[in-house]
Design a protein around this motif. Structure first.
Motif, mmCIF file in Angstrom:
data_model
loop_
_atom_site.group_PDB
_atom_site.id
_atom_site.type_symbol
_atom_site.label_atom_id
_atom_site.label_comp_id
_atom_site.label_asym_id
_atom_site.label_seq_id
_atom_site.Cartn_x
_atom_site.Cartn_y
_atom_site.Cartn_z
ATOM 1 N N GLU A 272 0.820 -1.213 0.000
ATOM 2 C CA GLU A 272 0.000 0.000 0.000
ATOM 3 C C GLU A 272 0.854 1.263 0.000
ATOM 4 O OE1 GLU A 272 -2.930 0.064 3.098
ATOM 5 O OE2 GLU A 272 -3.378 -2.067 2.886
ATOM 6 N N VAL A 273 1.967 1.253 0.722
ATOM 7 C CA VAL A 273 2.743 2.477 0.924
ATOM 8 C C VAL A 273 4.016 2.531 0.086
ATOM 9 C CG1 VAL A 273 1.864 2.659 3.272
ATOM 10 C CG2 VAL A 273 4.078 1.557 2.879
ATOM 11 N N ARG A 274 4.316 1.471 -0.654
ATOM 12 C CA ARG A 274 5.597 1.376 -1.351
ATOM 13 C C ARG A 274 5.867 2.571 -2.260
ATOM 14 N NH1 ARG A 274 8.865 -2.767 -1.683
ATOM 15 N NH2 ARG A 274 7.266 -4.241 -0.999
ATOM 16 N N HIS A 275 4.819 3.103 -2.891
ATOM 17 C CA HIS A 275 5.001 4.199 -3.840
ATOM 18 C C HIS A 275 4.499 5.537 -3.297
ATOM 19 C CE1 HIS A 275 6.223 1.223 -6.761
ATOM 20 N NE2 HIS A 275 5.086 0.556 -6.557
ATOM 21 N N GLY A 276 4.369 5.619 -1.964
ATOM 22 C CA GLY A 276 4.016 6.897 -1.350
ATOM 23 C C GLY A 276 2.543 7.096 -1.075
ATOM 24 N N ASP A 277 1.729 6.066 -1.306
ATOM 25 C CA ASP A 277 0.311 6.194 -0.982
ATOM 26 C C ASP A 277 0.113 5.998 0.521
ATOM 27 O OD1 ASP A 277 -0.460 6.574 -3.637
ATOM 28 O OD2 ASP A 277 -0.463 4.395 -4.008
ATOM 29 N N PRO A 278 -0.891 6.668 1.114
ATOM 30 C CA PRO A 278 -1.128 6.518 2.561
ATOM 31 C C PRO A 278 -1.509 5.089 2.918
ATOM 32 C CG PRO A 278 -2.270 8.450 1.687
ATOM 33 C CD PRO A 278 -1.778 7.664 0.502
ATOM 34 N N LEU A 279 -1.159 4.696 4.126
ATOM 35 C CA LEU A 279 -1.552 3.383 4.626
ATOM 36 C C LEU A 279 -3.070 3.326 4.734
ATOM 37 C CD1 LEU A 279 -0.468 0.691 5.802
ATOM 38 C CD2 LEU A 279 -0.566 1.752 8.059
ATOM 39 N N GLY A 280 -3.672 2.262 4.225
ATOM 40 C CA GLY A 280 -5.121 2.132 4.203
ATOM 41 C C GLY A 280 -5.725 2.028 5.587
ATOM 42 N N GLN A 281 -6.995 2.405 5.699
ATOM 43 C CA GLN A 281 -7.659 2.435 6.990
ATOM 44 C C GLN A 281 -7.740 1.058 7.636
ATOM 45 O OE1 GLN A 281 -8.439 5.235 8.552
ATOM 46 N NE2 GLN A 281 -8.978 4.009 10.351
ATOM 47 N N GLN A 282 -8.022 0.023 6.865
ATOM 48 C CA GLN A 282 -8.125 -1.316 7.442
ATOM 49 C C GLN A 282 -6.782 -1.782 7.999
ATOM 50 O OE1 GLN A 282 -11.047 -3.122 7.943
ATOM 51 N NE2 GLN A 282 -9.600 -4.194 9.271
ATOM 52 N N SER A 283 -5.710 -1.475 7.278
ATOM 53 C CA SER A 283 -4.378 -1.841 7.769
ATOM 54 C C SER A 283 -4.049 -1.083 9.040
ATOM 55 C CB SER A 283 -3.324 -1.552 6.696
ATOM 56 O OG SER A 283 -3.482 -2.405 5.581
ATOM 57 N N ARG A 284 -4.439 0.186 9.091
ATOM 58 C CA ARG A 284 -4.224 0.968 10.312
ATOM 59 C C ARG A 284 -4.955 0.337 11.497
ATOM 60 N NH1 ARG A 284 -2.587 6.541 10.005
ATOM 61 N NH2 ARG A 284 -1.961 7.120 7.908
ATOM 62 N N GLU A 285 -6.204 -0.082 11.250
ATOM 63 C CA GLU A 285 -6.990 -0.700 12.318
ATOM 64 C C GLU A 285 -6.341 -1.993 12.797
ATOM 65 O OE1 GLU A 285 -9.537 0.474 13.858
ATOM 66 O OE2 GLU A 285 -10.133 2.153 12.583
ATOM 67 N N ASP A 286 -5.903 -2.814 11.850
ATOM 68 C CA ASP A 286 -5.308 -4.105 12.206
ATOM 69 C C ASP A 286 -4.018 -3.912 13.001
ATOM 70 O OD1 ASP A 286 -7.377 -5.343 10.882
ATOM 71 O OD2 ASP A 286 -6.239 -5.688 9.032
ATOM 72 N N LEU A 287 -3.202 -2.957 12.582
ATOM 73 C CA LEU A 287 -1.944 -2.696 13.279
ATOM 74 C C LEU A 287 -2.190 -2.146 14.684
ATOM 75 C CD1 LEU A 287 0.072 -1.113 10.338
ATOM 76 C CD2 LEU A 287 0.645 -3.234 11.513
ATOM 77 N N LEU A 288 -3.156 -1.241 14.795
ATOM 78 C CA LEU A 288 -3.466 -0.676 16.102
ATOM 79 C C LEU A 288 -4.017 -1.746 17.036
ATOM 80 C CD1 LEU A 288 -3.570 1.906 17.819
ATOM 81 C CD2 LEU A 288 -5.907 2.264 16.997
ATOM 82 N N ASP A 289 -4.906 -2.597 16.522
ATOM 83 C CA ASP A 289 -5.464 -3.680 17.341
ATOM 84 C C ASP A 289 -4.357 -4.606 17.840
ATOM 85 O OD1 ASP A 289 -8.001 -2.705 16.988
ATOM 86 O OD2 ASP A 289 -8.562 -4.134 15.427
ATOM 87 N N ALA A 290 -3.410 -4.918 16.970
ATOM 88 C CA ALA A 290 -2.306 -5.794 17.371
ATOM 89 C C ALA A 290 -1.456 -5.137 18.446
ATOM 90 C CB ALA A 290 -1.449 -6.141 16.154
ATOM 91 N N GLN A 291 -1.192 -3.836 18.303
ATOM 92 C CA GLN A 291 -0.367 -3.152 19.299
ATOM 93 C C GLN A 291 -1.076 -3.064 20.647
ATOM 94 O OE1 GLN A 291 1.807 0.314 17.988
ATOM 95 N NE2 GLN A 291 1.703 1.233 20.024
#
Length: 364
Positions: A272-291
């Motif tokens: 998602e972010v390799r070319h400078g696009d923002p991290l997607g909302q679902q990925s943000r949620e998953d990462l936050l839940d894991a943390q």
């Protein structure tokens, strides 16, 4: 803005009565609150980017819109914020004390006047006023008999309500008005000093909030990577954006491998972010839940006695590094809080990884 409390008792009583009513309507605030008002010294109001940096000592907290009441992201802390008439408002409502800590007050007041009133579930509380990185006035337990600071006369014209409230014997309080006298008086002092009122409207609507990670240490340290490694931080900032992004993704690859973190989750987020696009909302949620899940297992500051041999804390530091690297890679790649965490997660393995980063900058 100064107020002669002796000549404006009606205004003082009105402000105190307002906060008594507010606490009565929202009893959950009586258990834990931290309210900060910041008055920048200058012609411009700081951007959200600047506010988040000052709040964390150069860090990059995630920003989300959340309901003020009922949020629970423990062990992470939620600091709501807003702006009005050139003033910046910060609010914690879950008993969190991050924004009222001496270190954060220092960072927030570097070029500003800052007021804070706070209390926690255990009954402890304090009032603080800081300017230019100095705590001019501090009132532990909201008891004027305990006042300290480098210039305790700085609020001589505004502190009247707290002087009056100090006469109330809390052990013999028969009503909520008496029991909360010091709290409502301290809130009135903030309002009369700044012109800012905390009201029903502020509490009833979803607000943007900074999601604050577990601290590295207590007392708090700045999260800016340049605080720990000014040479590498400066080299990164001078590199092209594509090279900076490459370094951040290198952090993700290395730490997700060394600490056995869910490779499938991070592989998709990296794309998602390799070319400078923002991290997607679902990925943000998953990462936050894991943390949050891992943070509960390793509650408290990351660096404690025996940290180097505590797998839970090392894994949490690695996840924090990876999460922030992915966010930063998709957001101009101009902050490196991820490397602050990577240093702790890697421990003795940090120097060779740092050398790898230096090499990638030369080859970039």
């Amino acid at each position: 803005m100064k107020t002669d409390w002796k000549e404006n008792k009606v205004e003082l009583h009105e402000a105190s009565d307002h906060y008594l009513q507010l606490l009565e309507q929202h009893r959950w605030l009586g258990n834990g609150l931290s309210w900060t008002v910041i008055q920048p010294v200058g012609d411009s109001t700081p951007s959200i980017h600047e506010i988040s940096s000052r709040l964390t000592g150069g860090g990059n907290p995630e920003v989300r819109k959340i309901e003020v009441q009922g949020q629970d992201l423990y062990p992470m802390e939620v600091v709501f914020f807003g702006q009005c008439n050139g003033l910046i408002i910060l609010l914690q409502t879950d008993g969190g004390s991050y924004a009222s800590s001496p270190e954060v007050m220092h960072w927030l007041s570097e070029d500003a006047r800052v007021w804070n009133v706070s209390w926690q579930t255990n009954g402890s509380g304090k009032f603080s006023h800081a300017v230019y990185g100095q705590t001019l006035v501090r009132v532990p337990e909201l008891n004027m008999g305990n006042i300290t600071g480098t210039d305790i006369g700085a609020l001589v014209d505004e502190i009247g309500p707290m002087q009056q409230a100090a006469a109330v014997d809390l052990t013999e309080a028969a009503t909520l008005k008496e029991a909360w006298a010091r709290k409502t008086a301290a809130m009135a002092v903030v309002e009369l000093s700044t012109g800012m009122r905390l009201d029903e409207e502020w509490l009833s609507n979803p607000r943007s909030a900074f999601i604050i990670d577990q601290p590295i240490r207590v007392p708090l340290e700045p999260l800016a990577f340049g605080h720990f490694d000014p040479d590498l931080d400066s080299r990164l900032r001078l590199a092209p954006e594509a090279v900076r992004r490459k370094v951040l993704l290198l952090v993700v690859q290395h730490l997700s491998g060394t600490h056995n973190i869910d490779s499938e989750l991070f592989a998709s987020a990296m794309e998602e972010v390799r070319h400078g696009d923002p991290l997607g909302q679902q990925s943000r949620e998953d990462l936050l839940d894991a943390q949050i899940e891992w943070g509960e297992e390793a509650a408290g500051p990351l660096v404690q006695e025996g940290f180097e041999s505590d797998p839970a804390r090392l894994r949490l530091a690695a996840l924090m590094a990876v999460r922030h690297a992915l966010i930063e890679a998709g957001d101009q790649a101009d902050r490196f809080q991820s490397l602050t965490y990577a240093r702790h997660a890697l421990g003795s393995e940090w120097p060779p990884f740092r050398a790898t980063i230096r090499a990638s900058l030369r080859l970039g």
